[in-house]
Design an enzyme around this catalytic site. Sequence first.
Site, PDB file in Angstrom:
ATOM      1  N   ASP A  72      32.225  40.507  37.858  1.00 27.65           N
ATOM      2  CA  ASP A  72      32.927  41.180  36.755  1.00 27.65           C
ATOM      3  C   ASP A  72      34.390  41.376  37.143  1.00 27.65           C
ATOM      4  O   ASP A  72      34.751  41.200  38.315  1.00 27.65           O
ATOM      5  CB  ASP A  72      32.276  42.533  36.431  1.00 27.65           C
ATOM      6  CG  ASP A  72      31.954  43.314  37.689  1.00 27.65           C
ATOM      7  OD1 ASP A  72      32.719  43.223  38.677  1.00 27.65           O
ATOM      8  OD2 ASP A  72      30.934  44.024  37.703  1.00 27.65           O
ATOM      9  N   ASP A  74      37.386  44.030  37.228  1.00 23.71           N
ATOM     10  CA  ASP A  74      37.746  45.443  37.089  1.00 23.71           C
ATOM     11  C   ASP A  74      39.261  45.588  37.054  1.00 23.71           C
ATOM     12  O   ASP A  74      39.972  45.045  37.897  1.00 23.71           O
ATOM     13  CB  ASP A  74      37.186  46.250  38.269  1.00 23.71           C
ATOM     14  CG  ASP A  74      35.663  46.278  38.239  1.00 23.71           C
ATOM     15  OD1 ASP A  74      35.102  46.408  37.141  1.00 23.71           O
ATOM     16  OD2 ASP A  74      35.035  46.167  39.307  1.00 23.71           O
ATOM     17  N   ASP A 151      36.347  51.623  49.257  1.00 21.62           N
ATOM     18  CA  ASP A 151      35.507  51.588  50.461  1.00 21.62           C
ATOM     19  C   ASP A 151      36.034  50.665  51.564  1.00 21.62           C
ATOM     20  O   ASP A 151      36.364  51.125  52.659  1.00 21.62           O
ATOM     21  CB  ASP A 151      34.034  51.280  50.110  1.00 21.62           C
ATOM     22  CG  ASP A 151      33.840  50.132  49.130  1.00 21.62           C
ATOM     23  OD1 ASP A 151      34.838  49.459  48.806  1.00 21.62           O
ATOM     24  OD2 ASP A 151      32.694  49.900  48.697  1.00 21.62           O
TER      25      ASP A 151
HETATM   26  P1  ATP Z   1      30.475  43.399  43.133  1.00 17.56           P
HETATM   27  O1  ATP Z   1      30.919  43.741  41.745  1.00 17.56           O
HETATM   28  O2  ATP Z   1      30.635  41.971  43.504  1.00 17.56           O
HETATM   29  O3  ATP Z   1      29.131  43.925  43.455  1.00 17.56           O
HETATM   30  P2  ATP Z   1      32.576  45.195  43.865  1.00 17.56           P
HETATM   31  O4  ATP Z   1      33.309  45.411  45.151  1.00 17.56           O
HETATM   32  O5  ATP Z   1      33.386  44.795  42.680  1.00 17.56           O
HETATM   33  O6  ATP Z   1      31.435  44.152  44.153  1.00 17.56           O
HETATM   34  P3  ATP Z   1      31.833  47.444  42.282  1.00 17.56           P
HETATM   35  O7  ATP Z   1      30.648  48.324  42.413  1.00 17.56           O
HETATM   36  O8  ATP Z   1      32.021  46.628  41.051  1.00 17.56           O
HETATM   37  O9  ATP Z   1      31.795  46.501  43.558  1.00 17.56           O
HETATM   38  O10 ATP Z   1      33.113  48.348  42.522  1.00 17.56           O
HETATM   39  C1  ATP Z   1      34.426  47.932  42.265  1.00 17.56           C
HETATM   40  C2  ATP Z   1      35.360  48.515  43.314  1.00 17.56           C
HETATM   41  O11 ATP Z   1      35.302  49.948  43.268  1.00 17.56           O
HETATM   42  C3  ATP Z   1      35.018  48.168  44.752  1.00 17.56           C
HETATM   43  O12 ATP Z   1      35.541  46.919  45.136  1.00 17.56           O
HETATM   44  C4  ATP Z   1      35.653  49.314  45.511  1.00 17.56           C
HETATM   45  O13 ATP Z   1      37.041  49.140  45.624  1.00 17.56           O
HETATM   46  C5  ATP Z   1      35.410  50.489  44.587  1.00 17.56           C
HETATM   47  N1  ATP Z   1      34.120  51.158  44.903  1.00 17.56           N
HETATM   48  C6  ATP Z   1      32.904  50.938  44.326  1.00 17.56           C
HETATM   49  N2  ATP Z   1      31.961  51.721  44.859  1.00 17.56           N
HETATM   50  C7  ATP Z   1      32.561  52.454  45.809  1.00 17.56           C
HETATM   51  C8  ATP Z   1      32.122  53.471  46.711  1.00 17.56           C
HETATM   52  N3  ATP Z   1      30.841  53.855  46.757  1.00 17.56           N
HETATM   53  N4  ATP Z   1      33.052  54.034  47.531  1.00 17.56           N
HETATM   54  C9  ATP Z   1      34.335  53.643  47.475  1.00 17.56           C
HETATM   55  N5  ATP Z   1      34.806  52.700  46.665  1.00 17.56           N
HETATM   56  C10 ATP Z   1      33.953  52.102  45.828  1.00 17.56           C
HETATM   57 MG    MG Z   2      32.737  44.567  40.669  1.00 18.14          MG
END
Ligand code: ATP
Ligand code: MG
Length: 451
Positions: A72, A74, A151
């Site tokens: 996705d 963001d 994170d």
């Molecule tokens: P994917 O969507 O491929 O699973 P992602 O890194 O995009 O991986 P998301 O859950 O969509 O994961 O979160 C988007 C962003 O928000 C992350 O890349 C991170 O920067 C932040 N984020 C998400 N969850 C956390 C958390 N538990 N603690 C800190 N930052 C977070």
């Molecule tokens: Mg994501």
Amino acid sequence: MLPGSSKVAKTGAVVDSDNSPRKYSRSEHNISRSQMSENALKVLYRLKKSGYEAYLVGGCVRDLLLGLEPKDFDVVTDASPEQVRKVFRNCRLIGRRFRLAHVHFGREIIEVATFRGADNGEQGDHRVHEDGRLLRDNIFGTIEDDVWRRDFTVNALYYNIRDFSVLDYTGGMQDHTAGVLRLIGEPTVRYKEDPVRMLRAVRFSVKLGFKLEASCEKALFESAHTLQGIPAARLYDEALKLFLSGKALQTFEMLRHYGLFAILFPQTEQCLAQEKNDFPRMFVAKALENSDKRIAEGKSVTPYFFLSAFLWESVQILAKEKIAQGEDDIIAYQNAANMVLSQQVKSLTIPKRVTQSMREVWLLQLRFHRRVGVKPFKLLSLPRFRAAYDFLLLRAQTGDVDIELAEWWTRFQAVGEVEQKKMTRPPRKYKKNRKKRDVTKQDSAVNSQNE
Ligand code: ATP
Ligand code: MG
């Protein structure tokens, strides 16, 4: 490390005192707009045109740098959710505490978040639980605040639509190039704030093939137990991401290695830990390998399949105990399934519709042994037959059930109706004049068929 003098930020991270990012211009990175969703681009451009800052951030930037297709896109901005809503007609605000804007384009949703701020305590609301968990995270801020709340360094890269550059405050680009997954700040503090980050560490490490930075890895062992404090429902969502990723087997091994699996599935871990019995490990590994293969082939996978595999041995052990105490087979398995599931949902909730399918897969295993008359035809017509049969194949491959039984069912599905009827025909009446020893021989053949 960034140039200039350093200080320790709230997260325990050593940061440059003026917080200035390293900027990678368009020619210094490989992210191209042609890899991006058109709708995400529309959102970025529209925000920019309306005078706001707009960035892609998180997993999409990380994945684009690797040439992977992001799950996705963001977007983060300095516009408040209400301001975002005014820019887009097709926009809904969600979330009660930290409001997010969802911009809808048919089935695609682009999530737009306002920069999150650091809580300086002036709001009179305690943000951190006494065990270190973050309780509120709902204050708007600037990009300089936002970055430290993320994170991993590789998840904190901001792609700026204004000049197509990437902003890096945490050394994420270098880590990305080196294939290192590093938490921003002090690992034990960051895991304590949100223990789900430990599961994310494993997920990203496997997905990206990145190595966990040494202190993040060490803290994983020490902090694994804190995952127990996470609501069981949130853990279900995380489990789906972990085990439906296409790399479930590797994820499973890594979760076990760090002691995280035991917290998600304590009963499974108990079975896996038995030294004398190798079956549970072989069976679970085979089930996960199968899911990974299906995903690689573009086939569908369902959560109930890997979940039924995880808990099968626990159900069997309990059911066998009950049968030994004189309970009827089916009742014993039903009761065992109930007990195992009610124990499981204490650590990781599984929705009712999923547990219902798990029960069906388990209980249908008993019915595979009935191979005479109309019963096999009835079984074949059930909606859950296919999943139960796949489960039977796994059991046969790992020695939990006679391979002959699985082969019989494979053949039963492949042949035409006439042959099917032959296969399910009750045993012939024995000729009266047959010698006694022949009858004894046939008896044993019939018994083994009806087993
Ligand atoms: P994917 O969507 O491929 O699973 P992602 O890194 O995009 O991986 P998301 O859950 O969509 O994961 O979160 C988007 C962003 O928000 C992350 O890349 C991170 O920067 C932040 N984020 C998400 N969850 C956390 C958390 N538990 N603690 C800190 N930052 C977070
Ligand atoms: Mg994501």
